[in-house]
Motif scaffolding. Structure first.
Motif, PDB file in Angstrom:
ATOM      1  N   LYS A   1     -40.130   9.611   4.192  1.00 14.96           N
ATOM      2  CA  LYS A   1     -38.842   9.902   4.819  1.00 14.96           C
ATOM      3  C   LYS A   1     -38.330  11.261   4.359  1.00 14.96           C
ATOM      4  O   LYS A   1     -38.656  11.740   3.275  1.00 14.96           O
ATOM      5  CB  LYS A   1     -37.805   8.828   4.459  1.00 14.96           C
ATOM      6  CG  LYS A   1     -38.197   7.402   4.802  1.00 14.96           C
ATOM      7  CD  LYS A   1     -38.141   7.138   6.277  1.00 14.96           C
ATOM      8  CE  LYS A   1     -38.332   5.651   6.558  1.00 14.96           C
ATOM      9  NZ  LYS A   1     -38.367   5.363   8.017  1.00 14.96           N
ATOM     10  N   VAL A   2     -37.496  11.859   5.195  1.00 16.43           N
ATOM     11  CA  VAL A   2     -36.769  13.073   4.832  1.00 16.43           C
ATOM     12  C   VAL A   2     -35.284  12.728   4.811  1.00 16.43           C
ATOM     13  O   VAL A   2     -34.763  12.146   5.766  1.00 16.43           O
ATOM     14  CB  VAL A   2     -37.031  14.216   5.825  1.00 16.43           C
ATOM     15  CG1 VAL A   2     -36.150  15.421   5.500  1.00 16.43           C
ATOM     16  CG2 VAL A   2     -38.501  14.608   5.813  1.00 16.43           C
ATOM     17  N   ALA A   3     -34.612  13.073   3.726  1.00 19.54           N
ATOM     18  CA  ALA A   3     -33.200  12.743   3.563  1.00 19.54           C
ATOM     19  C   ALA A   3     -32.375  13.999   3.334  1.00 19.54           C
ATOM     20  O   ALA A   3     -32.820  14.935   2.669  1.00 19.54           O
ATOM     21  CB  ALA A   3     -33.007  11.793   2.386  1.00 19.54           C
ATOM     22  N   LEU A   4     -31.160  13.992   3.876  1.00 21.20           N
ATOM     23  CA  LEU A   4     -30.186  15.056   3.624  1.00 21.20           C
ATOM     24  C   LEU A   4     -28.982  14.420   2.942  1.00 21.20           C
ATOM     25  O   LEU A   4     -28.447  13.422   3.444  1.00 21.20           O
ATOM     26  CB  LEU A   4     -29.782  15.737   4.923  1.00 21.20           C
ATOM     27  CG  LEU A   4     -28.909  17.003   4.819  1.00 21.20           C
ATOM     28  CD1 LEU A   4     -29.071  17.862   6.063  1.00 21.20           C
ATOM     29  CD2 LEU A   4     -27.429  16.675   4.622  1.00 21.20           C
ATOM     30  N   ILE A   5     -28.571  14.980   1.817  1.00 19.86           N
ATOM     31  CA  ILE A   5     -27.473  14.409   1.044  1.00 19.86           C
ATOM     32  C   ILE A   5     -26.429  15.481   0.801  1.00 19.86           C
ATOM     33  O   ILE A   5     -26.739  16.552   0.262  1.00 19.86           O
ATOM     34  CB  ILE A   5     -27.985  13.842  -0.292  1.00 19.86           C
ATOM     35  CG1 ILE A   5     -29.027  12.747  -0.023  1.00 19.86           C
ATOM     36  CG2 ILE A   5     -26.832  13.290  -1.131  1.00 19.86           C
ATOM     37  CD1 ILE A   5     -29.835  12.355  -1.227  1.00 19.86           C
ATOM     38  N   THR A   6     -25.184  15.208   1.192  1.00 22.29           N
ATOM     39  CA  THR A   6     -24.117  16.178   0.983  1.00 22.29           C
ATOM     40  C   THR A   6     -23.401  15.908  -0.337  1.00 22.29           C
ATOM     41  O   THR A   6     -23.400  14.790  -0.841  1.00 22.29           O
ATOM     42  CB  THR A   6     -23.102  16.164   2.141  1.00 22.29           C
ATOM     43  OG1 THR A   6     -22.284  14.985   2.051  1.00 22.29           O
ATOM     44  CG2 THR A   6     -23.803  16.208   3.498  1.00 22.29           C
ATOM     45  N   GLY A   7     -22.804  16.950  -0.884  1.00 27.78           N
ATOM     46  CA  GLY A   7     -22.162  16.806  -2.182  1.00 27.78           C
ATOM     47  C   GLY A   7     -23.153  16.401  -3.256  1.00 27.78           C
ATOM     48  O   GLY A   7     -22.839  15.647  -4.177  1.00 27.78           O
ATOM     49  N   ALA A   8     -24.374  16.933  -3.135  1.00 29.61           N
ATOM     50  CA  ALA A   8     -25.472  16.479  -3.995  1.00 29.61           C
ATOM     51  C   ALA A   8     -25.618  17.317  -5.265  1.00 29.61           C
ATOM     52  O   ALA A   8     -26.603  17.175  -5.981  1.00 29.61           O
ATOM     53  CB  ALA A   8     -26.783  16.483  -3.209  1.00 29.61           C
ATOM     54  N   GLY A   9     -24.642  18.154  -5.555  1.00 29.41           N
ATOM     55  CA  GLY A   9     -24.728  18.984  -6.738  1.00 29.41           C
ATOM     56  C   GLY A   9     -24.346  18.277  -8.021  1.00 29.41           C
ATOM     57  O   GLY A   9     -24.614  18.786  -9.114  1.00 29.41           O
ATOM     58  N   SER A  10     -23.736  17.099  -7.920  1.00 32.06           N
ATOM     59  CA  SER A  10     -23.329  16.368  -9.115  1.00 32.06           C
ATOM     60  C   SER A  10     -22.999  14.930  -8.741  1.00 32.06           C
ATOM     61  O   SER A  10     -22.996  14.564  -7.561  1.00 32.06           O
ATOM     62  CB  SER A  10     -22.099  17.019  -9.773  1.00 32.06           C
ATOM     63  OG  SER A  10     -20.974  16.943  -8.909  1.00 32.06           O
ATOM     64  N   GLY A  11     -22.707  14.119  -9.749  1.00 35.49           N
ATOM     65  CA  GLY A  11     -22.198  12.774  -9.535  1.00 35.49           C
ATOM     66  C   GLY A  11     -23.057  11.893  -8.666  1.00 35.49           C
ATOM     67  O   GLY A  11     -24.287  11.840  -8.800  1.00 35.49           O
ATOM     68  N   ILE A  12     -22.407  11.179  -7.758  1.00 33.04           N
ATOM     69  CA  ILE A  12     -23.104  10.239  -6.886  1.00 33.04           C
ATOM     70  C   ILE A  12     -24.118  10.962  -6.004  1.00 33.04           C
ATOM     71  O   ILE A  12     -25.226  10.467  -5.777  1.00 33.04           O
ATOM     72  CB  ILE A  12     -22.088   9.458  -6.023  1.00 33.04           C
ATOM     73  CG1 ILE A  12     -21.285   8.489  -6.904  1.00 33.04           C
ATOM     74  CG2 ILE A  12     -22.790   8.692  -4.908  1.00 33.04           C
ATOM     75  CD1 ILE A  12     -20.112   7.837  -6.196  1.00 33.04           C
ATOM     76  N   GLY A  13     -23.764  12.132  -5.502  1.00 36.80           N
ATOM     77  CA  GLY A  13     -24.685  12.871  -4.642  1.00 36.80           C
ATOM     78  C   GLY A  13     -25.953  13.261  -5.366  1.00 36.80           C
ATOM     79  O   GLY A  13     -27.059  13.130  -4.834  1.00 36.80           O
ATOM     80  N   ARG A  14     -25.814  13.755  -6.599  1.00 40.96           N
ATOM     81  CA  ARG A  14     -27.006  14.101  -7.379  1.00 40.96           C
ATOM     82  C   ARG A  14     -27.841  12.855  -7.664  1.00 40.96           C
ATOM     83  O   ARG A  14     -29.078  12.898  -7.562  1.00 40.96           O
ATOM     84  CB  ARG A  14     -26.606  14.784  -8.686  1.00 40.96           C
ATOM     85  CG  ARG A  14     -27.795  15.042  -9.606  1.00 40.96           C
ATOM     86  CD  ARG A  14     -27.413  15.907 -10.795  1.00 40.96           C
ATOM     87  NE  ARG A  14     -27.211  17.301 -10.386  1.00 40.96           N
ATOM     88  CZ  ARG A  14     -26.865  18.283 -11.215  1.00 40.96           C
ATOM     89  NH1 ARG A  14     -26.650  18.014 -12.508  1.00 40.96           N
ATOM     90  NH2 ARG A  14     -26.725  19.523 -10.779  1.00 40.96           N
ATOM     91  N   ALA A  15     -27.193  11.759  -8.001  1.00 39.54           N
ATOM     92  CA  ALA A  15     -27.925  10.516  -8.247  1.00 39.54           C
ATOM     93  C   ALA A  15     -28.674  10.071  -7.001  1.00 39.54           C
ATOM     94  O   ALA A  15     -29.812   9.582  -7.092  1.00 39.54           O
ATOM     95  CB  ALA A  15     -26.964   9.425  -8.711  1.00 39.54           C
ATOM     96  N   CYS A  16     -28.066  10.249  -5.835  1.00 37.63           N
ATOM     97  CA  CYS A  16     -28.754   9.901  -4.584  1.00 37.63           C
ATOM     98  C   CYS A  16     -29.993  10.768  -4.398  1.00 37.63           C
ATOM     99  O   CYS A  16     -31.056  10.273  -4.012  1.00 37.63           O
ATOM    100  CB  CYS A  16     -27.811  10.063  -3.401  1.00 37.63           C
ATOM    101  SG  CYS A  16     -26.583   8.741  -3.237  1.00 37.63           S
ATOM    102  N   ALA A  17     -29.858  12.063  -4.649  1.00 31.79           N
ATOM    103  CA  ALA A  17     -31.008  12.954  -4.496  1.00 31.79           C
ATOM    104  C   ALA A  17     -32.158  12.523  -5.398  1.00 31.79           C
ATOM    105  O   ALA A  17     -33.320  12.446  -4.973  1.00 31.79           O
ATOM    106  CB  ALA A  17     -30.598  14.389  -4.796  1.00 31.79           C
ATOM    107  N   LEU A  18     -31.856  12.227  -6.651  1.00 34.21           N
ATOM    108  CA  LEU A  18     -32.893  11.824  -7.597  1.00 34.21           C
ATOM    109  C   LEU A  18     -33.496  10.474  -7.239  1.00 34.21           C
ATOM    110  O   LEU A  18     -34.719  10.276  -7.302  1.00 34.21           O
ATOM    111  CB  LEU A  18     -32.305  11.785  -9.010  1.00 34.21           C
ATOM    112  CG  LEU A  18     -31.932  13.142  -9.606  1.00 34.21           C
ATOM    113  CD1 LEU A  18     -31.067  12.965 -10.850  1.00 34.21           C
ATOM    114  CD2 LEU A  18     -33.186  13.940  -9.935  1.00 34.21           C
TER     115      LEU A  18
END
Length: 255
Positions: A6-23
């Motif tokens: 899959k390919v995912a796009l995550i906004t606000g991914a520089g920290s917090g919940i967004g970064r956790a989603c990216a990882l």
């Protein structure tokens, strides 16, 4: 893995919940587009994903700007070849004040980032997902959007709008293969919340007491729920709101 290929796009991914989603998404097999208004933070998240063996692309964009949202999706598709899932997490609260004293400019900024940003994200994410044969979106909402929150009129109203927009998008695209759901987190140990805990005596204990589990959540716990909702294992779920809140909504207060 839940999100293999899959390919995912995550906004606000520089920290917090967004970064956790990216990882988490990367660990579950997805290639991840990391979108954030702060370029350095986005690059830091990308570095962490790559260090863990995943694939990631940093995208610097303001989610409140239509042209930048459109370009972000285009960049993601051009780099990875498709878009299958998205987490619209970027938000701005606008601060704390009584409703009668809340400034219009702060209200508008919260609506532009927190609500308009989700709409613009879906506006361009959904066509890309349709081109890829379908997909799934998770919008990060809030319990404040369900029950309201004293001194947070702009944030509560914007998050309530996110929940309504989620249901609308789910209704419009259910028959075309795009699922849209929302998550309402409880208190989560993001950098901003940790700063609050560090600066106010007994703040963490008091916050934990609002939750039936008597603790605050960790970003990865929200990310795990988002990964599930974006996966094929959630194939019959759309238009739902999932409270990942440690029991805030069922807190007995007497135990």
């Amino acid at each position: 893995m839940l999100l293999q290929n899959k390919v995912a796009l995550i906004t606000g991914a520089g920290s917090g919940i967004g970064r956790a989603c990216a990882l988490t998404f990367a660990a579950d097999g997805a290639r991840v587009a990391v979108l954030d208004y702060d370029r350095d933070s986005a690059e830091e998240t990308v570095a962490l994903v790559r260090q863990a063996g995943g694939e990631a692309l940093a995208i610097h964009a303001n989610v409140a700007k239509e042209a930048e949202q459109r370009q972000a999706v285009n960049d993601c598709v051009e780099h990875f070849g498709a878009l299958h899932c998205a987490v619209n997490n970027a938000a701005l609260g606008g601060g704390f004040a009584p409703l009668t004293e809340f400034e219009e400019k702060r209200w508008q900024l919260a609506q532009d980032v927190t609500l308009k940003g989700v709409w613009l994200g879906m506006k361009y994410q959904i066509p890309a997902m349709l081109a890829a044969g379908g997909g799934a979106i998770v919008n990060i909402a809030s319990l404040s959007g369900v029950r309201g929150e004293a001194l947070q009129i702009a944030y509560s109203a914007a998050k309530g709008g996110v929940l309504a927009a989620t249901r609308t998008a789910a209704a419009e695209f259910a028959q075309r293969g795009v699922r849209v759901n929302a998550i309402n987190p409880g208190a989560v140990r993001t950098p901003a919340l940790q700063m609050y805990f560090d600066s106010v005596a007994d703040a963490e204990a008091e916050t934990a007491g609002v939750h039936a589990m008597r603790r605050v959540g960790e970003p990865h716990e929200i990310a795990d729920a988002a990964a599930y909702l974006c996966s094929d294992r959630a194939s019959f779920i759309t238009g739902a709101k999932l409270d990942v809140d440690g029991g805030v909504m069922v807190n007995p207060h007497t135990l």
